[in-house]
Design an enzyme around this catalytic site. Structure first.
Site, PDB file in Angstrom:
ATOM      1  N   ARG A   1      34.878  35.533  38.921  1.00  0.00           N
ATOM      2  CA  ARG A   1      35.766  34.620  39.306  1.00  0.00           C
ATOM      3  C   ARG A   1      35.766  33.234  38.810  1.00  0.00           C
ATOM      4  O   ARG A   1      36.344  32.155  39.263  1.00  0.00           O
ATOM      5  CB  ARG A   1      35.420  34.273  40.879  1.00  0.00           C
ATOM      6  CG  ARG A   1      35.653  35.093  42.063  1.00  0.00           C
ATOM      7  CD  ARG A   1      36.897  35.590  42.276  1.00  0.00           C
ATOM      8  NE  ARG A   1      37.494  36.382  43.432  1.00  0.00           N
ATOM      9  CZ  ARG A   1      38.493  36.871  43.891  1.00  0.00           C
ATOM     10  NH1 ARG A   1      39.664  36.469  43.255  1.00  0.00           N
ATOM     11  NH2 ARG A   1      38.388  37.781  45.116  1.00  0.00           N
TER      12      ARG A   1
ATOM     13  N   ARG B   1      50.377  42.277  35.760  1.00  0.00           N
ATOM     14  CA  ARG B   1      50.881  42.782  34.519  1.00  0.00           C
ATOM     15  C   ARG B   1      52.336  42.761  34.331  1.00  0.00           C
ATOM     16  O   ARG B   1      52.997  43.339  35.472  1.00  0.00           O
ATOM     17  CB  ARG B   1      49.959  44.120  34.049  1.00  0.00           C
ATOM     18  CG  ARG B   1      48.725  44.021  34.146  1.00  0.00           C
ATOM     19  CD  ARG B   1      48.253  45.328  34.018  1.00  0.00           C
ATOM     20  NE  ARG B   1      46.920  45.548  34.507  1.00  0.00           N
ATOM     21  CZ  ARG B   1      46.102  46.743  34.846  1.00  0.00           C
ATOM     22  NH1 ARG B   1      46.924  47.693  34.784  1.00  0.00           N
ATOM     23  NH2 ARG B   1      44.948  46.482  35.499  1.00  0.00           N
TER      24      ARG B   1
ATOM     25  N   HIS C   1      45.136  42.837  39.714  1.00  0.00           N
ATOM     26  CA  HIS C   1      45.072  42.877  38.535  1.00  0.00           C
ATOM     27  C   HIS C   1      46.355  43.502  38.050  1.00  0.00           C
ATOM     28  O   HIS C   1      47.265  43.212  37.202  1.00  0.00           O
ATOM     29  CB  HIS C   1      43.868  43.506  37.631  1.00  0.00           C
ATOM     30  CG  HIS C   1      42.820  42.458  37.668  1.00  0.00           C
ATOM     31  ND1 HIS C   1      42.386  42.127  36.387  1.00  0.00           N
ATOM     32  CD2 HIS C   1      41.981  41.785  38.677  1.00  0.00           C
ATOM     33  CE1 HIS C   1      41.373  41.311  36.527  1.00  0.00           C
ATOM     34  NE2 HIS C   1      41.215  40.996  37.927  1.00  0.00           N
TER      35      HIS C   1
END
Length: 634
Positions: free
Chosen positions: A16, A59, A55
């Site tokens: 983190r 993108r 994640h």
């Protein structure tokens, strides 16, 4: 990507720490990126799977993803096969080491495998960014497997640090360069940073923007000026904006909004701002505060199941304020940008209607002004010069793009100086929808015909002939730039125009000063896409209050990773949708802060501080991570 003298970077950091977001910012300017995902597992671990999906949502659609977790040797092969014009982002080395230690995948020689990977990075023809967890900052693991993982990862980090041109350690979202070249541009070393003279941030607690690999060493953080400056050239703007000496506050019980009026100077007054270019390093919201706020909501004394979709607004407010118990936003500023586009992109639009809408807002009349008055918001009207026809050639020159970006940055600074706690991007220009559709097509590969909004005439009638002319203009523009560079500034110069450049600068300036931006229409979304390619952190400061009715907004928001909080289906004009939703968002945030924990959960409830999220507080309620390889840090 800037020609800044590096071909490989190792990004180190703890869990983190913001290392992945920083790495993504390094490659934000690339036309396309090959994302090499090393993580494995998640089938039986929903929380880990959620990290992976978070994640994935970050993108851009222009990126491609290759997973190598099942075959550690594949990573070396990918590096070896890469072409000179490729850009690779490996995230992260911890997952690769964890796979390496899997008995089912165990190679004959771990050291030789790590050495081969380092040599592949050193010889790689492409640009490479490798993310890796830093180890050795705590006790030695108590288990043999944990010690093996720490030893293997430490060895791999040392080998990669030797192979890479640059090494950076990310701590609490801030980069500290460990390996760099003082004689090569685009890198601020520790010595250079110590010698740099930085100005005071605009408000207490606002971290200054520091330059990363793609920002020049001369760049320093911005200090807010008393007024937004006028831009030069084709982007010259007449702006209605606030000055620090004349703060104005809108009254929520008024029937019309306060309009802040000041004539900006023409000499670009105010503190120095960073050079606005790809790879800018801007602050990130607190990565822990948002999830902590969501977890806290599940424990509140609510009679029903919870706040529903409004949790997105609460989590966003928590992250941007850096606390698990956020407070509702105070006064808000609406930037109403009146930009004109010529050519087919403005077919069916009446320039006089844009003038009327801007004058209406300045007079405190019309839907936007009345909604602003009820939402404790003031309005700054920004008039920018006319942009050219996109189908015929560039709509703006290079100097005008830079001037318009600075103009937007100054507008965000002026809002901070005047005590505004959030920005709303609004638009009333002619041809803006077509410019936004062209930007979306150029940056994401979207089909213009599928996202270009229909042309609505007064009385609720659609002008389909005008819409077809707009489609043709976007099509011709896309054909014209098919072999042109697609960098962020190139897109603004070729397609976007002055209004979109000003909006982009405002988003970047707001992120630099840690204030959130509410977007709800084509201009804001298109500006968000361009701002993302200049500084990837900027999109994390944006909230999509309502998706409205435009496919352009939905598709662009999906690329930016913005989930609409509400699905009201409003179409009141850009900026008005967010203003209509703002009171409800504030109410939900205030309710979450005011309600206590349910009595039945008091024994299990963690203690949350209402104004800090430092490591000492985190230790009170975050369970320590187990030793051993496990899944790599997300």
């Amino acid at each position: 990507m800037s020609g800044d003298g590096w071909s490989s970077v190792l990004v180190l950091g703890g869990i983190r720490s913001g290392k992945s977001a920083f790495a993504e910012a390094l490659v934000a300017g690339a036309a396309s990126v090959r994302y090499i995902a090393t993580a494995v597992g998640g089938e039986d671990d929903p929380e880990w799977r959620g990290r992976i999906e978070a994640h994935q949502r970050r993108r851009p659609q222009s990126w491609t993803t290759e997973e190598t977790g099942a075959d550690p040797a594949r990573l070396t092969a990918v590096l070896t096969e890469a072409k000179p014009d490729d850009t690779l982002l490996v995230d992260d080395l911890g997952g690769w080491v964890a796979s390496l230690l899997d008995p089912a995948l165990q190679p004959n020689d771990d050291v030789a495998t790590v050495t081969a990977l380092a040599e592949a990075v050193r010889a790689c023809a492409a640009r490479v960014v490798v993310v890796s967890p830093e180890v050795g900052l705590s006790l030695v693991p108590q288990t043999p497997l944990g010690r093996a993982f720490a030893d293997a990862l430490g060895t791999a980090n040392q080998a990669l640090a030797d192979a890479c041109d640059r090494v950076v350690l990310v701590v609490a979202g801030r980069p500290a360069w460990l390996k760099t070249g003082a004689d090569q541009p685009g890198i601020i070393t520790d010595v250079q940073a110590d010698n740099a003279t930085a100005t005071e941030p605009a408000r207490a607690g606002a971290a200054p923007a520091t330059a990363g690999p793609a920002a020049p060493a001369s760049a320093v953080p911005a200090a807010p000026g008393p007024a937004a400056p006028a831009t030069a050239g084709a982007a010259a703007a007449q702006v209605t904006a606030a000055t620090a000496a004349q703060p104005l506050t809108a009254v929520s019980t008024a029937t019309t909004a306060t309009v802040v009026q000041a004539q900006p100077s023409a000499d670009d007054e105010g503190g120095e701002i960073p050079v606005i270019q790809a790879g800018m390093d801007l602050p990130l919201p607190d990565s822990d505060a948002g999830p902590d706020a969501r977890d806290r909501l599940a424990r509140l004394d609510l009679p029903g199941a919870g706040v529903g979709v409004l949790v997105e607004a609460i989590e966003f407010a928590a992250a941007t304020q850096g606390t698990a118990i956020p407070r509702p936003w105070g006064p808000v500023r609406v930037l109403l940008i009146d930009g004109r586009h010529t050519g087919g992109g403005a077919a069916g639009a009446d320039p006089a209607e844009s003038d009327r809408r801007a004058a209406q807002a300045e007079a405190g009349e019309g839907a936007l002004a009345r909604l602003a008055a009820s939402a404790d918001a003031d309005i700054a009207v920004v008039r920018v010069a006319e942009s050219g026809a996109m189908e015929d050639g560039p709509v703006l020159d290079e100097d005008a793009v830079d001037a318009a970006l600075r103009q937007g940055w100054r507008l965000a600074e002026a809002a901070v100086v005047d005590g505004r706690e959030a920005l709303i991007i609004a638009s009333c220009g002619a041809g803006t929808d077509a410019a936004a559709a062209a930007v979306l097509a150029a940056t994401t590969g979207a089909e213009p015909v599928a996202v270009l909004p229909r042309v609505l005439a007064p009385g609720g009638f659609y002008d389909d002939e005008a819409w077809m002319k707009r489609c043709a203009a976007v099509r011709d523009a896309m054909h014209r730039i098919r072999q042109e560079p697609r960098g962020a500034k190139d897109i603004l110069a070729q397609l976007g125009g002055a209004d979109l450049a000003v909006a982009t600068g405002a988003l970047l300036g707001a992120a630099s000063h840690r204030i959130p931006v509410l977007v709800d229409g084509p201009l804001g979304i298109a500006a968000g896409l361009v701002a993302r390619d200049l500084a990837a952190q900027s999109r994390h400061w944006c909230l999509l209050a309502d998706a409205g009715t435009h496919q352009l907004v939905r598709q662009g928001a999906d690329v930016l990773g913005l989930t609409p909080v509400l699905e009201l289906g409003l179409d009141l004009g850009e900026g008005a949708n967010a203003l209509a939703a703002l009171p409800l968002l504030r109410t939900s945030i205030a309710l979450a802060a005011a309600l206590p924990v349910h009595p039945a959960l008091l024994d299990a409830a963690p203690e949350y501080d209402d104004d800090t999220t430092d490591a000492e507080d985190d230790a009170e309620f975050i369970e320590p991570e187990p030793d051993g390889p496990g899944p790599a840090s997300a």
